[in-house]
Design a protein around this motif. Structure first.
Motif, PDB file in Angstrom:
ATOM      1  N   VAL B  50       0.839  -1.209   0.000  1.00 13.05           N
ATOM      2  CA  VAL B  50       0.000   0.000   0.000  1.00 13.05           C
ATOM      3  C   VAL B  50       0.869   1.253   0.000  1.00 13.05           C
ATOM      4  O   VAL B  50       2.051   1.206   0.360  1.00 13.05           O
ATOM      5  N   SER B  51       0.229   2.376  -0.368  1.00 15.49           N
ATOM      6  CA  SER B  51       0.981   3.628  -0.475  1.00 15.49           C
ATOM      7  C   SER B  51       1.248   4.266   0.883  1.00 15.49           C
ATOM      8  O   SER B  51       2.061   5.174   0.989  1.00 15.49           O
ATOM      9  N   GLY B  52       0.556   3.808   1.919  1.00 15.87           N
ATOM     10  CA  GLY B  52       0.760   4.382   3.250  1.00 15.87           C
ATOM     11  C   GLY B  52      -0.452   4.134   4.125  1.00 15.87           C
ATOM     12  O   GLY B  52      -1.365   3.389   3.738  1.00 15.87           O
ATOM     13  N   LYS B  53      -0.441   4.753   5.301  1.00 18.11           N
ATOM     14  CA  LYS B  53      -1.529   4.439   6.239  1.00 18.11           C
ATOM     15  C   LYS B  53      -2.870   4.970   5.769  1.00 18.11           C
ATOM     16  O   LYS B  53      -3.903   4.399   6.087  1.00 18.11           O
ATOM     17  N   GLU B  54      -2.860   6.060   4.975  1.00 20.88           N
ATOM     18  CA  GLU B  54      -4.149   6.593   4.521  1.00 20.88           C
ATOM     19  C   GLU B  54      -4.850   5.626   3.571  1.00 20.88           C
ATOM     20  O   GLU B  54      -6.071   5.510   3.587  1.00 20.88           O
ATOM     21  N   GLU B  55      -4.060   4.901   2.768  1.00 22.86           N
ATOM     22  CA  GLU B  55      -4.696   3.907   1.890  1.00 22.86           C
ATOM     23  C   GLU B  55      -5.299   2.775   2.725  1.00 22.86           C
ATOM     24  O   GLU B  55      -6.381   2.264   2.406  1.00 22.86           O
ATOM     25  N   LEU B  56      -4.596   2.396   3.791  1.00 22.63           N
ATOM     26  CA  LEU B  56      -5.139   1.344   4.664  1.00 22.63           C
ATOM     27  C   LEU B  56      -6.446   1.811   5.308  1.00 22.63           C
ATOM     28  O   LEU B  56      -7.407   1.050   5.419  1.00 22.63           O
ATOM     29  N   SER B  62     -13.882   1.591   3.669  1.00 21.61           N
ATOM     30  CA  SER B  62     -14.645   1.173   2.487  1.00 21.61           C
ATOM     31  C   SER B  62     -15.342  -0.155   2.747  1.00 21.61           C
ATOM     32  O   SER B  62     -16.484  -0.370   2.320  1.00 21.61           O
ATOM     33  N   ARG B  63     -14.642  -1.048   3.448  1.00 19.45           N
ATOM     34  CA  ARG B  63     -15.243  -2.344   3.741  1.00 19.45           C
ATOM     35  C   ARG B  63     -16.504  -2.167   4.587  1.00 19.45           C
ATOM     36  O   ARG B  63     -17.531  -2.804   4.343  1.00 19.45           O
ATOM     37  N   ALA B  64     -16.430  -1.279   5.586  1.00 18.25           N
ATOM     38  CA  ALA B  64     -17.601  -1.014   6.423  1.00 18.25           C
ATOM     39  C   ALA B  64     -18.701  -0.347   5.602  1.00 18.25           C
ATOM     40  O   ALA B  64     -19.873  -0.745   5.659  1.00 18.25           O
ATOM     41  N   LEU B  65     -18.328   0.655   4.830  1.00 14.68           N
ATOM     42  CA  LEU B  65     -19.322   1.396   4.039  1.00 14.68           C
ATOM     43  C   LEU B  65     -19.967   0.515   2.973  1.00 14.68           C
ATOM     44  O   LEU B  65     -21.184   0.585   2.746  1.00 14.68           O
ATOM     45  N   ASP B  66     -19.167  -0.329   2.316  1.00 14.62           N
ATOM     46  CA  ASP B  66     -19.725  -1.233   1.305  1.00 14.62           C
ATOM     47  C   ASP B  66     -20.747  -2.165   1.938  1.00 14.62           C
ATOM     48  O   ASP B  66     -21.792  -2.451   1.356  1.00 14.62           O
ATOM     49  N   GLY B  67     -20.428  -2.636   3.146  1.00 20.06           N
ATOM     50  CA  GLY B  67     -21.351  -3.515   3.856  1.00 20.06           C
ATOM     51  C   GLY B  67     -22.667  -2.799   4.148  1.00 20.06           C
ATOM     52  O   GLY B  67     -23.757  -3.338   3.918  1.00 20.06           O
ATOM     53  N   LEU B  68     -22.568  -1.581   4.653  1.00 27.81           N
ATOM     54  CA  LEU B  68     -23.766  -0.820   5.017  1.00 27.81           C
ATOM     55  C   LEU B  68     -24.589  -0.445   3.781  1.00 27.81           C
ATOM     56  O   LEU B  68     -25.792  -0.704   3.720  1.00 27.81           O
ATOM     57  N   PHE B  69     -23.938   0.133   2.773  1.00 28.53           N
ATOM     58  CA  PHE B  69     -24.670   0.531   1.558  1.00 28.53           C
ATOM     59  C   PHE B  69     -25.234  -0.688   0.837  1.00 28.53           C
ATOM     60  O   PHE B  69     -26.287  -0.618   0.209  1.00 28.53           O
ATOM     61  N   GLY B  70     -24.518  -1.808   0.924  1.00 24.56           N
ATOM     62  CA  GLY B  70     -24.969  -3.031   0.268  1.00 24.56           C
ATOM     63  C   GLY B  70     -26.353  -3.461   0.747  1.00 24.56           C
ATOM     64  O   GLY B  70     -27.170  -3.959  -0.027  1.00 24.56           O
ATOM     65  N   THR B  71     -26.623  -3.225   2.022  1.00 21.29           N
ATOM     66  CA  THR B  71     -27.920  -3.645   2.580  1.00 21.29           C
ATOM     67  C   THR B  71     -29.068  -2.918   1.882  1.00 21.29           C
ATOM     68  O   THR B  71     -30.156  -3.466   1.736  1.00 21.29           O
ATOM     69  N   LEU B  72     -28.807  -1.684   1.436  1.00 20.48           N
ATOM     70  CA  LEU B  72     -29.869  -0.885   0.801  1.00 20.48           C
ATOM     71  C   LEU B  72     -30.249  -1.419  -0.570  1.00 20.48           C
ATOM     72  O   LEU B  72     -31.306  -1.088  -1.107  1.00 20.48           O
ATOM     73  N   GLU B  73     -29.352  -2.249  -1.148  1.00 16.11           N
ATOM     74  CA  GLU B  73     -29.609  -2.808  -2.475  1.00 16.11           C
ATOM     75  C   GLU B  73     -30.308  -4.152  -2.406  1.00 16.11           C
ATOM     76  O   GLU B  73     -30.757  -4.684  -3.418  1.00 16.11           O
ATOM     77  N   GLU B  74     -30.370  -4.732  -1.213  1.00 13.04           N
ATOM     78  CA  GLU B  74     -30.992  -6.050  -1.069  1.00 13.04           C
ATOM     79  C   GLU B  74     -32.504  -5.961  -1.302  1.00 13.04           C
ATOM     80  O   GLU B  74     -33.127  -4.917  -1.070  1.00 13.04           O
ATOM     81  N   GLY B 112     -12.142  13.311  10.656  1.00 12.58           N
ATOM     82  CA  GLY B 112     -12.155  14.286   9.573  1.00 12.58           C
ATOM     83  C   GLY B 112     -10.914  15.142   9.413  1.00 12.58           C
ATOM     84  O   GLY B 112     -10.983  16.245   8.882  1.00 12.58           O
ATOM     85  N   ASN B 113      -9.753  14.672   9.851  1.00  8.36           N
ATOM     86  CA  ASN B 113      -8.520  15.466   9.712  1.00  8.36           C
ATOM     87  C   ASN B 113      -7.870  15.350   8.335  1.00  8.36           C
ATOM     88  O   ASN B 113      -7.157  16.234   7.909  1.00  8.36           O
ATOM     89  N   THR B 114      -8.099  14.229   7.651  1.00  8.10           N
ATOM     90  CA  THR B 114      -7.477  14.037   6.336  1.00  8.10           C
ATOM     91  C   THR B 114      -8.564  13.926   5.273  1.00  8.10           C
ATOM     92  O   THR B 114      -9.751  13.814   5.581  1.00  8.10           O
ATOM     93  N   GLY B 115      -8.141  13.938   4.016  1.00  5.19           N
ATOM     94  CA  GLY B 115      -9.093  13.826   2.913  1.00  5.19           C
ATOM     95  C   GLY B 115      -9.891  12.538   2.997  1.00  5.19           C
ATOM     96  O   GLY B 115     -11.108  12.544   2.783  1.00  5.19           O
ATOM     97  N   THR B 116      -9.224  11.439   3.296  1.00  2.00           N
ATOM     98  CA  THR B 116      -9.914  10.156   3.390  1.00  2.00           C
ATOM     99  C   THR B 116     -10.933  10.165   4.527  1.00  2.00           C
ATOM    100  O   THR B 116     -12.040   9.643   4.389  1.00  2.00           O
TER     101      THR B 116
END
Lengths: 199, 199
Positions: B50-56, B62-74, B112-116
């Motif tokens: 990885v490019s650094g800790k921000e990518e991690l 993303s894994r958490a968000l994909d899980g949550l948003f995924g439920t809305l598509e079920e 909310g300190n970084t872009g990610t």
């Protein structure tokens, strides 16, 4: 940072500055140097008032705990059906949380690294236990649904109430205290009572 | 600290180590040095993945968000009355939170300190907004009480659900996933529906 003059400093004003810094930096991350800078007085002036940051923490969480435990001694928390007393205590918990927002916020963030923190956690557990007792009594009286375990229901209700510190700001621009307290009481009472149409 | 060998390291195993360290030390308080020590591999080996800790961080939230948003598509989140869809989404949110516990915990602590981090907060708000939309639709269909404002009800329901990360541990000794999800659905549905005997 502050307009208070040295000779007007009291343990009370020092406490409010300390609580703000503890909430911003975390208790562990706060040094006497940070407190001295935020209060605009020397470290030795702080030591004139308190023995150190742990005493400030104890005073701060005591204020939150005294507010919470105090609600249990009020008349409506002692007289009536368990469901009525529970509803009253839930409302008063929300009110104390909003009235003593920085103090309750600090209490909820305590982690248990020092003696004072462990004492605060123990007192919190004691309070939770008292409220769980009310819920159990209300269930025994048939006023609370029996398909949600008491300990789990208590945790979830406390979770809802405690989450208010994350967004409530008493700036007059957002929601009012009364509106928030009414909403919590309605959601919690309705949720615990259940509904006939419940599956 | 770990039994994984260098040559068996994958982005996935590195991610799970990083999430644990982020949750323990806070994202801001975690250095590549901390990650390197916890993973038992050199910093240059980490940079191989990885490019650094921000990518991690981005992969983890993303894994958490994909899980949550995924439920809305079920299917059950898309078909039925708004109240039924809301109830389904509440249950699935609790299930995703427990299944992806460290990832959702990290997401909820993002400041909310970084872009990610700001991106993650924006996505969280978007998810909250989607659920609030369901609640609003259920109120319009007459299945949710009208005496609690939708935005406030959404905040309190999310507060209850999100608080689960504070105490739920999937160790088999505490409460089961099904029990927790059932309890939340019952309390939330009952609370939002209200009761005839409500004042």
């Amino acid at each position: 940072m502050t307009t208070a003059k040295r000779d007007t400093y009291t343990p009370e004003t020092l406490l409010s500055v300390a609580v703000r810094v503890f909430n911003e930096r975390g208790y562990d991350g706060t040094s006497m140097e940070h407190l001295s800078k935020a209060a605009g007085i020397s470290k030795s002036s702080i030591y004139h008032h308190v023995s150190g940051k742990e005493e400030l923490l104890r005073r701060a969480v005591s204020r939150a705990l005294d507010g919470l435990f105090g609600t249990l001694e009020e008349e409506h928390a002692r007289v009536g059906t368990a469901a009525e007393r529970l509803e009253y205590v839930v409302r008063r918990m929300v009110e104390v949380l909003m009235a003593e927002l920085p103090y309750v916020t600090l209490l909820l963030r305590v982690r248990g690294n020092t003696g004072t923190e462990r004492w605060a956690l123990e007192r919190r557990r004691e309070f939770d236990h008292r409220v769980a007792g009310l819920l159990k009594a209300a269930a025994a009286e048939g006023d609370v649904r029996d398909d949600v375990e008491v300990r789990l229901a208590t945790r979830l209700v406390f979770g809802m109430i405690n989450s208010i510190v994350e967004w409530y700001r008493p700036d007059g621009r957002g929601m009012g205290e009364r509106e928030v307290a009414d909403a919590v009481v309605r959601l919690v009472s309705g949720g615990l009572r259940g509904g006939a149409e419940e599956r």
